[in-house]
Design a protein around this motif. Structure first.
Motif, PDB file in Angstrom:
ATOM      1  N   LEU A 311       0.721  -1.197  -0.082  1.00 25.50           N
ATOM      2  CA  LEU A 311      -0.076  -0.035  -0.028  1.00 25.50           C
ATOM      3  C   LEU A 311       0.990   1.136  -0.164  1.00 25.50           C
ATOM      4  N   ASN A 312       1.762   1.123   0.738  1.00 19.83           N
ATOM      5  CA  ASN A 312       2.792   2.508   0.924  1.00 19.83           C
ATOM      6  C   ASN A 312       3.614   2.573  -0.605  1.00 19.83           C
ATOM      7  N   GLU A 314       2.477   1.656  -3.460  1.00 25.89           N
ATOM      8  CA  GLU A 314       1.548   1.931  -4.621  1.00 25.89           C
ATOM      9  C   GLU A 314       1.271   3.528  -4.327  1.00 25.89           C
ATOM     10  N   GLN A 315       0.809   3.986  -3.163  1.00 25.81           N
ATOM     11  CA  GLN A 315       0.451   5.327  -3.096  1.00 25.81           C
ATOM     12  C   GLN A 315       1.468   6.470  -3.094  1.00 25.81           C
ATOM     13  N   THR A 316       2.867   5.757  -3.319  1.00 25.48           N
ATOM     14  CA  THR A 316       4.060   6.864  -3.630  1.00 25.48           C
ATOM     15  C   THR A 316       4.391   6.805  -4.780  1.00 25.48           C
ATOM     16  N   SER A 413      -1.532  14.678   1.203  1.00 22.89           N
ATOM     17  CA  SER A 413      -2.530  14.151   0.173  1.00 22.89           C
ATOM     18  C   SER A 413      -1.677  13.856  -1.111  1.00 22.89           C
ATOM     19  N   SER A 415      -1.568  11.209  -5.005  1.00 25.55           N
ATOM     20  CA  SER A 415      -2.015  10.314  -5.954  1.00 25.55           C
ATOM     21  C   SER A 415      -3.346   9.699  -5.370  1.00 25.55           C
ATOM     22  N   TRP A 417      -4.760   9.479  -2.772  1.00 30.74           N
ATOM     23  CA  TRP A 417      -4.971   9.039  -1.148  1.00 30.74           C
ATOM     24  C   TRP A 417      -4.954  10.556  -0.513  1.00 30.74           C
ATOM     25  N   ASP A 421      -6.115   9.004   5.037  1.00 34.45           N
ATOM     26  CA  ASP A 421      -6.014   7.538   4.716  1.00 34.45           C
ATOM     27  C   ASP A 421      -4.491   7.464   4.874  1.00 34.45           C
ATOM     28  N   ARG A 422      -3.782   8.312   4.431  1.00 36.95           N
ATOM     29  CA  ARG A 422      -2.131   8.091   4.213  1.00 36.95           C
ATOM     30  C   ARG A 422      -1.839   8.036   5.665  1.00 36.95           C
TER      31      ARG A 422
END
Length: 488
Positions: A311-312, A314-316, A413, A415, A417, A421-422
């Protein structure tokens, strides 16, 4: 007795037990802030069994018509072992976290005694019947059953020479009478303060020395027995918010130093007594079933590492980088190797001496060692993939301050996210990897079933070396006598 509800479980704990924590004597353990979170988790496990959607997975009906928790059914087939795995995974899915001492993993130690009935019958048939009675009682009364094993450590050289008793640390029998045995000493056990009973048994030592007979007893002890005192460690989630520490504040299983101050154990609760042979058997085989549920928890912990890392990145936006994929693959291999050991342990299940379906011992124990040995490295790899913000992100209360939130929204905030949530992901990762609870878990898991040297011994003793030996003898055209001591 029918399956308990969560509320019935909570009420059952108000039974006069003596519990101390954080410098105070506890009066209502179910509502005490140190215990309430984990007791609520256990209560939820009781309530699950009453919900229609979980009926087929979490309960089963015996031949006599009684419905019991699926975890407490003696495994007679591979299908039973698979059903136990499905039960554990279903419960952990519902809870959203990992708990170890919740009954299903400790009932296996009683099943190990079930396998020892023939040997126990040679000593005294009464003990064999006591074991059967208690296995049935745990299931039919839906008891929260734990296991007390670890002793306060003294001079370890005396422990292994069979002379530890001279220090008075080992739990021992001080008296026998018409009602039972009277014991004194101490044990450590996780979750004892909010369990119904414990299987109390000898620790690792020299069980060939007859001077150890006073310590060679195993029994069931009610956790409210007169003379029994629970001295507990402080919770890791104390005075912390669930937002900042979502794991510590809910899933911290409290460890207890149990003081047995001349506690009477009725004869019907004695499972073996003054028997070095019985201790030798239980020390060698105590985890032949319970290790299965234990390794299942380690698999879920591996899932948490992998999921947090994925998850980390992917969001970065780093998932496509080969170096990141390589690290994720290491986590995948860790997860899947544990999974493979568990799956194969069921597929290659063995018939136990008592006629039960027993997970393949070699595959189960090697899976346990692999999971424990590599977990710290996999946790560190997850830290790398989560990044430095794991250590420097402000707390939940600060980022939600009216004068601060707009900056957090701007810089956290990314991508698709939201900042909310982040930061939730970062707080979960911090509690999984960097908190005091995270460090405690690694140490707990390493010693929870046995110290590492004993785990290696169990693995060595349950692997058949003959096949490997014969393969090489044939390939190398060796004609070595089977009695050659170097090959035995």
């Amino acid at each position: 007795m029918a399956l308990r509800t969560g509320q019935e479980y909570k009420e059952s704990l108000n039974d006069g037990r003596i519990v101390y924590i954080d410098g105070e004597k506890v009066t209502n353990i179910a509502e005490h802030p140190a215990f309430k979170p984990i007791i609520d988790v256990k209560a939820r496990m009781y309530d699950i069994n009453h919900e229609e959607k979980y009926k087929d997975t979490c309960t089963t009906t015996l031949e006599d018509g009684d419905t019991i928790c699926r975890a407490y059914k003696l495994p007679k087939s591979k299908e039973d072992l698979s059903a136990i795995r499905t039960y554990v995974e279903t419960v952990l899915d519902d809870l959203g976290g990992v708990v170890y001492r919740v009954g299903d993993e400790t009932i296996g130690e009683m099943w190990s005694l079930y396998d020892a009935q023939e040997k126990l019958n040679e000593i005294d048939p009464t003990y064999s019947q006591n074991i059967k009675n208690h296995i049935a009682r745990i299931a039919k009364e839906d008891l929260f059953h734990v296991s007390a094993n670890t002793d306060p450590k003294g001079d370890r050289s005396k422990l292994f020479s069979g002379k530890a008793g001279v220090e008075g640390r080992l739990l021992h029998v001080v008296e026998e009478n018409d009602r039972g045995i009277v014991v004194s000493g101490a044990k450590f056990e996780t979750a004892a303060a909010y369990a119904h009973q414990a299987f109390v048994k000898p620790t690792i030592s020299n069980w060939t020395d007859k001077s150890m007979l006073p310590y060679a007893s195993g029994f069931i002890c009610d956790m409210n027995s007169p003379g029994l005192k629970h001295i507990c460690r402080s919770p890791h989630g104390a005075n912390r918010s669930k937002e900042n520490y979502p794991i510590s504040t809910k899933f911290d299983e409290i460890d207890t130093l149990l003081i047995f101050d001349n506690v009477l154990i009725p004869w019907e609760n004695v499972l073996f007594h003054n028997s070095l042979e019985s201790v030798q058997f239980i020390r060698k085989n105590v985890h032949r079933y319970s290790a299965f549920n234990y390794v299942l928890r380690l698999l879920r912990r591996a899932d948490f590492l992998l999921g947090t890392a994925v998850l980390n990145v992917e969001q970065t936006g780093l998932t496509s980088l080969p170096a990141v994929q390589e690290k994720l693959t290491e986590l995948i291999c860790f997860r899947e190797t544990i999974n493979a050991h568990l799956t194969a342990a069921v597929a290659n299940a063995e018939v136990s001496p008592g006629g039960l379906a027993m997970p393949n011992q070699s595959l189960l124990y090697t899976g346990r060692i692999f999971a424990l040995k590599h977990f710290p490295a996999m946790a560190h790899l997850t830290r790398e993939l989560v990044g430095g913000q794991l250590a420097i992100t402000p707390d939940f209360e600060t980022i939600n301050h009216p004068e601060v939130k707009e900056y957090i929204d701007q810089y956290y905030s990314i991508s698709g996210w939201s900042s909310e949530d982040r930061t939730k992901l970062l707080y979960f990762a911090r509690d999984l990897l960097n908190s005091s609870h995270a460090g405690h878990q690694i140490a707990f898991e390493l010693f929870a079933q046995a110290p590492p040297f004993a785990q290696y011994a169990a693995t060595f003793n349950n692997f058949d070396l003959n096949n490997s030996r014969e393969i090489v003898k044939k390939a190398a055209n060796l004609f070595v006598s089977e009695k050659d001591p170097t090959l035995v």
